[in-house]
Design a protein around this motif. Structure first.
Motif, PDB file in Angstrom:
ATOM      1  N   PRO A  43       0.811  -1.228   0.000  1.00 28.75           N
ATOM      2  CA  PRO A  43       0.000   0.000   0.000  1.00 28.75           C
ATOM      3  C   PRO A  43       0.842   1.276   0.000  1.00 28.75           C
ATOM      4  O   PRO A  43       0.526   2.230  -0.723  1.00 28.75           O
ATOM      5  CB  PRO A  43      -0.820  -0.138   1.291  1.00 28.75           C
ATOM      6  CG  PRO A  43      -0.883  -1.609   1.548  1.00 28.75           C
ATOM      7  CD  PRO A  43       0.437  -2.133   1.112  1.00 28.75           C
ATOM      8  N   THR A  44       1.907   1.305   0.808  1.00 30.65           N
ATOM      9  CA  THR A  44       2.778   2.482   0.846  1.00 30.65           C
ATOM     10  C   THR A  44       3.515   2.652  -0.471  1.00 30.65           C
ATOM     11  O   THR A  44       3.694   3.773  -0.970  1.00 30.65           O
ATOM     12  CB  THR A  44       3.781   2.359   2.003  1.00 30.65           C
ATOM     13  OG1 THR A  44       3.071   2.147   3.220  1.00 30.65           O
ATOM     14  CG2 THR A  44       4.625   3.610   2.123  1.00 30.65           C
ATOM     15  N   LEU A  45       3.973   1.535  -1.057  1.00 30.35           N
ATOM     16  CA  LEU A  45       4.642   1.577  -2.358  1.00 30.35           C
ATOM     17  C   LEU A  45       3.711   2.173  -3.417  1.00 30.35           C
ATOM     18  O   LEU A  45       4.135   2.985  -4.248  1.00 30.35           O
ATOM     19  CB  LEU A  45       5.077   0.161  -2.745  1.00 30.35           C
ATOM     20  CG  LEU A  45       5.854  -0.054  -4.039  1.00 30.35           C
ATOM     21  CD1 LEU A  45       6.730  -1.302  -3.924  1.00 30.35           C
ATOM     22  CD2 LEU A  45       4.939  -0.220  -5.254  1.00 30.35           C
ATOM     23  N   ARG A  46       2.436   1.785  -3.401  1.00 26.01           N
ATOM     24  CA  ARG A  46       1.470   2.282  -4.392  1.00 26.01           C
ATOM     25  C   ARG A  46       1.297   3.796  -4.278  1.00 26.01           C
ATOM     26  O   ARG A  46       1.274   4.499  -5.283  1.00 26.01           O
ATOM     27  CB  ARG A  46       0.131   1.568  -4.201  1.00 26.01           C
ATOM     28  CG  ARG A  46      -0.935   1.995  -5.202  1.00 26.01           C
ATOM     29  CD  ARG A  46      -2.115   1.039  -5.177  1.00 26.01           C
ATOM     30  NE  ARG A  46      -2.787   1.050  -3.879  1.00 26.01           N
ATOM     31  CZ  ARG A  46      -3.768   1.881  -3.558  1.00 26.01           C
ATOM     32  NH1 ARG A  46      -4.175   2.785  -4.434  1.00 26.01           N
ATOM     33  NH2 ARG A  46      -4.339   1.805  -2.375  1.00 26.01           N
ATOM     34  N   ARG A  47       1.182   4.292  -3.052  1.00 34.39           N
ATOM     35  CA  ARG A  47       1.011   5.743  -2.868  1.00 34.39           C
ATOM     36  C   ARG A  47       2.281   6.502  -3.246  1.00 34.39           C
ATOM     37  O   ARG A  47       2.219   7.549  -3.889  1.00 34.39           O
ATOM     38  CB  ARG A  47       0.629   6.037  -1.412  1.00 34.39           C
ATOM     39  CG  ARG A  47      -0.764   5.564  -1.026  1.00 34.39           C
ATOM     40  CD  ARG A  47      -1.180   6.136   0.313  1.00 34.39           C
ATOM     41  NE  ARG A  47      -0.290   5.697   1.389  1.00 34.39           N
ATOM     42  CZ  ARG A  47      -0.502   4.608   2.126  1.00 34.39           C
ATOM     43  NH1 ARG A  47      -1.570   3.855   1.894  1.00 34.39           N
ATOM     44  NH2 ARG A  47       0.335   4.272   3.090  1.00 34.39           N
ATOM     45  N   ASP A  48       3.441   5.969  -2.850  1.00 36.53           N
ATOM     46  CA  ASP A  48       4.695   6.677  -3.076  1.00 36.53           C
ATOM     47  C   ASP A  48       5.038   6.764  -4.558  1.00 36.53           C
ATOM     48  O   ASP A  48       5.562   7.784  -5.030  1.00 36.53           O
ATOM     49  CB  ASP A  48       5.819   5.968  -2.314  1.00 36.53           C
ATOM     50  CG  ASP A  48       7.108   6.760  -2.314  1.00 36.53           C
ATOM     51  OD1 ASP A  48       7.043   8.004  -2.331  1.00 36.53           O
ATOM     52  OD2 ASP A  48       8.191   6.135  -2.314  1.00 36.53           O
TER      53      ASP A  48
END
Length: 477
Positions: A47-52
């Motif tokens: 999830p963090t990878l997708r936002r970043d």
């Protein structure tokens, strides 16, 4: 009169020093751990990878799917490379490449780079995984493989259990890139040690030409199968999925025809003709399918039906992971005392009982009962994995240990995707029929376990006997 213990149809075990065995066991365990840890922590980081990286949900899913397809399609050929060039050398290539790809992903500027480097990481992961079993086969006598395999299994269980926690801490404090940098230093150390330390020579050292055509056909078949199975939980049965199964079937048929005609097949006749190895691999597929399918359905049941949050779900299911970790060494002891067939049968029966307990869970079910179901899952799967893996590796000729290790790892990749896909097909109806299907798969594993080696009978004259009839004691006159 001197007794020389050897496995039927194989060369005698070469002399190996105790320090080398310890180093081999450490590398085998740690190599398997970094692969297991990488997969579990990535789930937390996505999830963090997708936002970043401003990526779509489909793109982020491909960071897992691309890796799984790459590694599953190349495992057997990678094992064959280990048979030809040495498992320790191939392990070094694999672990160093895996670490380098991890570092590259940590520096990736966009999600396209992440997906591409995950494919590269999958290629090196395929080199790494069969070699961890091939090195054990070379370093330990066949009748002493149970405990090393058990320690490897326990360590994988620890990594799988600790992965979400480690991933959560790293992502929260340092960001998603830290998840991939985590692998770099251990991979570098293990790879350099494997290059520096000299490995003993095992087998004849000649396996003929590499069957690249067979490897390509197998890769196509497995890639199409895995891609189809991975897509079922999210999209159901679609036209591309059906076409994928047709491609897998056609490539598999072409592979069988090719393997029968080529003088140096990818899958040696000694491996394909082994009923023991076939039964053990079948047990691994069915047991891992039942285990991962039950975890998939169980998570849905606890959160979507019973209303538990993810933390409580993890705590309720925790006895399963703990029992797998603690039960693996016990399974190795039972394997040596009872033999393969009773130990594997006990494991499959425990696994089936755990699935059936979870199938009866509903609103108002006591937490102790739910946790007891997960405990049975962990105890049964740990026993099956240790026993079947030890039998597969022990039964392999030394010159084909890599291929067999690749087949074992392939079974452990195909089984979970098959179980989750099968469960996802029935889950829209209700959790109970999905559990019943998984219990049927586990029961099929029990039937296959009945074809594994039976315990040796005690001799009537009271002399010492081996524990399992798959170990032959050859005495010199």
């Amino acid at each position: 009169m001197t007794g020389v213990t050897r496995e039927a149809g194989t060369d005698a075990q070469p002399a190996v020093s105790v320090p080398y065995r310890r180093l081999t066991l450490a590398n085998s365990v740690l190599g398997a751990v970094i692969v297991a840890l990488d997969g579990t922590v990535l789930t937390i980081a996505q999830p963090t990878l997708r936002r970043d990286l401003d990526a779509s949900f489909a793109e982020v899913q491909w960071t897992s799917t691309a890796y799984l397809i790459a590694v599953a399609s190349l495992l057997v050929f990678a094992g064959r490379l280990g048979d030809r060039f040495g498992h320790q050398r191939v392990f070094a290539w694999g672990v160093l490449g895996f670490g380098a790809a991890s570092a590259g992903i940590g520096l990736a500027p966009g999600v396209g780079w992440v997906i591409a480097l995950r494919v590269v990481q999958g290629v090196f992961g395929a080199l790494l995984q069969p070699a961890t079993l091939g090195m054990l086969r070379a370093a330990f006598p066949p009748d002493r493989l149970g405990m090393p395999v058990a320690l490897r299994t326990s360590a994988i269980g620890v990594a799988a259990a600790a992965g979400p926690l480690v991933g959560g801490v790293l992502v929260t404090e340092l960001g998603w890139r830290a998840v991939f940098f985590l692998n770099v230093i251990p991979a570098l150390v293990m790879g350099l040690l494997a290059l520096v330390v000299r490995a003993p020579k095992v087998g004849s050292g000649s396996i003929g030409h590499l069957d690249t055509r067979g490897a390509a056909l197998l890769a196509v078949a497995l890639a199409a199968l895995v891609h189809t199975l991975v897509g079922i939980p999210g999209h159901g049965w679609t036209v591309p999925g059906v076409l994928g199964l047709l491609v897998a079937g056609a490539a598999g048929a072409a592979l069988v025809r090719h393997e029968r005609r080529t003088p140096d097949p990818l899958l040696p006749p000694a491996v394909l003709g082994s009923a023991t190895a076939g039964a053990a691999l079948g047990v691994l597929v069915t047991a891992s399918a039942a285990m991962m399918g039950a975890l998939f359905v169980g998570s849905h049941l606890l959160q979507d039906v019973l209303g538990m949050d993810p933390l409580r779900t993890s705590l309720v299911a925790l006895p399963g992971g703990v029992m797998m970790i603690l039960g693996a060494p016990l399974s190795a002891v039972l394997l040596r005392r009872w033999g393969a067939r009773p130990t594997a049968l006990t494991g499959t029966l425990l696994l089936t009982a755990g699935v059936l307990v979870l199938s009866a869970v509903g609103p108002g079910s006591p937490t102790a009962v739910i946790s007891g179901g997960f405990l049975l899952l962990g105890a049964g799967f740990g026993a099956v994995m240790v026993t079947a893996t030890a039998v597969v590796v022990r039964d392999a000729p030394p010159e084909a240990a890599g291929v067999v290790g690749g087949l074992q790892q392939t079974a452990m990749n195909i089984g979970p995707t098959l179980g989750v896909a099968a469960a996802a097909t029935l889950l829209p109806l209700a959790a109970e029929p999905a559990f019943w299907l998984l219990a049927g798969l586990s029961a099929l594993g029990a039937a296959l376990a009945g074809r594994m080696p039976r315990p040796a009978r005690s001799p009537r004259d009271g002399s010492r006997s081996v524990r399992n009839d798959e170990d032959k004691d050859v005495c010199e006159p």
